[in-house]
Design a protein around this motif. Structure first.
Motif, PDB file in Angstrom:
ATOM      1  N   LYS A 125      36.362  -8.734   7.531  1.00 21.71           N
ATOM      2  CA  LYS A 125      35.631 -10.003   7.551  1.00 21.71           C
ATOM      3  C   LYS A 125      34.756 -10.133   6.310  1.00 21.71           C
ATOM      4  O   LYS A 125      34.144  -9.169   5.859  1.00 21.71           O
ATOM      5  CB  LYS A 125      34.756 -10.102   8.801  1.00 21.71           C
ATOM      6  N   ILE A 126      34.729 -11.349   5.761  1.00 20.57           N
ATOM      7  CA  ILE A 126      33.902 -11.584   4.588  1.00 20.57           C
ATOM      8  C   ILE A 126      32.834 -12.627   4.882  1.00 20.57           C
ATOM      9  O   ILE A 126      32.934 -13.399   5.844  1.00 20.57           O
ATOM     10  CB  ILE A 126      34.736 -12.022   3.361  1.00 20.57           C
ATOM     11  N   ASP A 127      31.809 -12.639   4.060  1.00 21.97           N
ATOM     12  CA  ASP A 127      30.742 -13.633   4.106  1.00 21.97           C
ATOM     13  C   ASP A 127      30.724 -14.274   2.728  1.00 21.97           C
ATOM     14  O   ASP A 127      30.532 -13.601   1.718  1.00 21.97           O
ATOM     15  CB  ASP A 127      29.394 -12.962   4.408  1.00 21.97           C
ATOM     16  N   VAL A 128      30.977 -15.564   2.675  1.00 15.24           N
ATOM     17  CA  VAL A 128      31.102 -16.248   1.393  1.00 15.24           C
ATOM     18  C   VAL A 128      30.159 -17.447   1.361  1.00 15.24           C
ATOM     19  O   VAL A 128      29.944 -18.111   2.376  1.00 15.24           O
ATOM     20  CB  VAL A 128      32.575 -16.667   1.154  1.00 15.24           C
ATOM     21  N   SER A 129      29.585 -17.720   0.219  1.00 11.86           N
ATOM     22  CA  SER A 129      28.674 -18.858   0.093  1.00 11.86           C
ATOM     23  C   SER A 129      29.453 -20.101  -0.306  1.00 11.86           C
ATOM     24  O   SER A 129      30.582 -20.021  -0.807  1.00 11.86           O
ATOM     25  CB  SER A 129      27.597 -18.570  -0.959  1.00 11.86           C
ATOM     26  N   ARG A 130      28.822 -21.254  -0.142  1.00  9.97           N
ATOM     27  CA  ARG A 130      29.484 -22.496  -0.541  1.00  9.97           C
ATOM     28  C   ARG A 130      29.607 -22.596  -2.063  1.00  9.97           C
ATOM     29  O   ARG A 130      30.568 -23.178  -2.563  1.00  9.97           O
ATOM     30  CB  ARG A 130      28.743 -23.701   0.046  1.00  9.97           C
ATOM     31  N   GLN A 131      28.679 -22.000  -2.790  1.00  7.15           N
ATOM     32  CA  GLN A 131      28.826 -21.975  -4.248  1.00  7.15           C
ATOM     33  C   GLN A 131      30.058 -21.157  -4.630  1.00  7.15           C
ATOM     34  O   GLN A 131      30.844 -21.554  -5.499  1.00  7.15           O
ATOM     35  CB  GLN A 131      27.590 -21.377  -4.927  1.00  7.15           C
ATOM     36  N   GLU A 132      30.246 -20.021  -3.969  1.00  9.21           N
ATOM     37  CA  GLU A 132      31.412 -19.172  -4.265  1.00  9.21           C
ATOM     38  C   GLU A 132      32.711 -19.877  -3.897  1.00  9.21           C
ATOM     39  O   GLU A 132      33.718 -19.748  -4.609  1.00  9.21           O
ATOM     40  CB  GLU A 132      31.276 -17.847  -3.521  1.00  9.21           C
ATOM     41  N   LEU A 133      32.706 -20.637  -2.825  1.00 11.35           N
ATOM     42  CA  LEU A 133      33.901 -21.391  -2.439  1.00 11.35           C
ATOM     43  C   LEU A 133      34.200 -22.497  -3.445  1.00 11.35           C
ATOM     44  O   LEU A 133      35.367 -22.756  -3.772  1.00 11.35           O
ATOM     45  CB  LEU A 133      33.728 -21.974  -1.034  1.00 11.35           C
ATOM     46  N   PHE A 134      33.158 -23.139  -3.942  1.00 13.78           N
ATOM     47  CA  PHE A 134      33.358 -24.151  -4.993  1.00 13.78           C
ATOM     48  C   PHE A 134      33.978 -23.512  -6.225  1.00 13.78           C
ATOM     49  O   PHE A 134      34.958 -24.019  -6.786  1.00 13.78           O
ATOM     50  CB  PHE A 134      32.017 -24.810  -5.349  1.00 13.78           C
ATOM     51  N   LEU A 135      33.431 -22.367  -6.645  1.00 16.13           N
ATOM     52  CA  LEU A 135      33.959 -21.685  -7.828  1.00 16.13           C
ATOM     53  C   LEU A 135      35.385 -21.183  -7.601  1.00 16.13           C
ATOM     54  O   LEU A 135      36.185 -21.102  -8.535  1.00 16.13           O
ATOM     55  CB  LEU A 135      33.048 -20.521  -8.218  1.00 16.13           C
ATOM     56  N   ALA A 136      35.715 -20.872  -6.371  1.00 18.81           N
ATOM     57  CA  ALA A 136      37.068 -20.382  -6.064  1.00 18.81           C
ATOM     58  C   ALA A 136      38.099 -21.505  -6.021  1.00 18.81           C
ATOM     59  O   ALA A 136      39.268 -21.292  -6.377  1.00 18.81           O
ATOM     60  CB  ALA A 136      37.060 -19.645  -4.734  1.00 18.81           C
TER      61      ALA A 136
END
Length: 351
Positions: A125-136
């Motif tokens: 399981k991962i924990d990802v931020s919305r900034q990281e999702l935008f960059l991805a």
């Protein structure tokens, strides 16, 4: 005898259809739209069918945008009566409806849903931020070498750990809905746009250059990192099981139905649980709706019964049968008001 195939031209010209012509054309409720709302709508339709009060409504999963387009096609039995939506109807869609003669629309807000990032059950399981999702996932992102100087580049990120060393050293592969989906619209607004705004110079573009802002903050990359899976959440679940390194985007309700196969990643440190979505703590939650064509009420049998069943406490209440499918109930006072407005067929935009 009136023709069972009513032409759009005749409807557009203002042809008045008799009740018998409507009944001969169709004697069941037609529902189209959101794949997220589809499971709830289907259960309500089945309940009505079991009650023996009329024919079971026909529910089709076409996506929010596609469903509203069909709904707005015109008035008459060849057009759907109800459109499910995982976002509010857009101004442009209301205008399209009006041009086709659909001038009276009833909006029914049915509850809340969370948009989840699902993983295979066996994946870490991962924990990802919305900034990281935008960059991805964005097509263009701030230059990694100079993120604050106003320079944009085509998305260079291939693996998650290139964005943040704490994230997995795995290829970025996210399976999600197409542009016609309300879930895609909501994801773009609640995740991508929010992540985009974490860069102050991009946030400022909303006022100074709105076209650029929308293009950067809402446009998904097309190089294979984001894979459109159509309006088919089952397909996403199947692919996640085959590829445990991929992530999938769909509604919390679908996660509930497949908890033996998939789990959810946390977003900004918050897991998508019923309680977190209901309280607003989970950052990626949105309201769900269905829209009713008032001109069809009284002409197509069963519409009022469908509305009454859906907005009954036994269905959409906190302990109702739709909660078992993952619907997050509206607060008590709001639920009571929405039910009353739906019963009276209160028109969209009317106070």
């Amino acid at each position: 005898m009136a023709s069972k195939k009513l032409s759009y031209a005749a409807v557009a010209a203002g042809l008045i259809l008799s009740s018998s012509a409507w009944a001969e054309s169709r004697d069941y409720v037609s529902v189209v739209g959101s794949s997220t709302v589809y499971p709830f709508s289907t259960v309500v339709a089945e309940q009505l069918g079991k009650s023996g009060s009329g024919k079971t409504p026909k529910v089709e999963s076409t996506g929010t945008g596609g469903g509203i387009k069909l709904f707005c096609g015109g008035v008459g039995a060849q057009f759907p009566d109800i459109a499910n939506a995982s976002r509010a109807i857009k101004k442009s869609e209301i205008e399209a409806c009006e041009k086709a003669g659909v001038k009276e629309i009833v909006e029914v807000k049915i509850g809340f849903d969370g948009i989840v990032l699902a993983q295979a059950k066996k994946a870490k399981k991962i924990d990802v931020s919305r900034q990281e999702l935008f960059l991805a996932l964005a097509k263009r992102v701030p230059d990694p070498a100079y993120p604050d100087n106003g320079t944009l580049v085509d998305n260079p990120y291939k693996t998650w750990n290139e964005i943040n060393p704490k994230l997995p050293k795995e290829k970025i592969e996210v399976l999600g809905p197409p542009p016609t989906s309300g879930t895609r619209d909501a994801f773009a607004e609640l995740v991508l746009e929010h992540g985009c705004q974490s860069f102050p110079w991009l946030k400022a573009k909303k006022d100074s250059d709105e076209a650029l802002y929308k293009n950067v903050c809402m446009t998904v990359r097309e190089d294979g990192a984001y894979v459109e899976a159509g309006e088919n959440d089952n397909l996403i679940v199947q692919k996640l099981q085959i590829n445990p390194h991929a992530l999938g985007i769909f509604g919390y309700s679908y996660l509930e139905q497949n908890e033996d196969k998939v789990a959810a990643a946390s977003v900004d440190g918050v897991a998508p649980t019923y309680e977190n979505i209901a309280s607003g703590k989970y950052p990626v939650s949105r309201p769900l709706y269905f829209y009713v064509k008032k001109a069809h009420v009284g002409q197509i049998p069963g519409i009022e019964a469908y509305i009454a069943e859906f907005t009954s406490e036994k269905a959409w209440g906190p302990e109702g049968y739709l909660s078992e499918k993952g619907l997050i109930a509206l607060p008590d006072d709001e639920r009571k008001k929405v039910a009353a407005d739906a019963k009276s067929l209160k028109l969209l935009g009317k106070k």
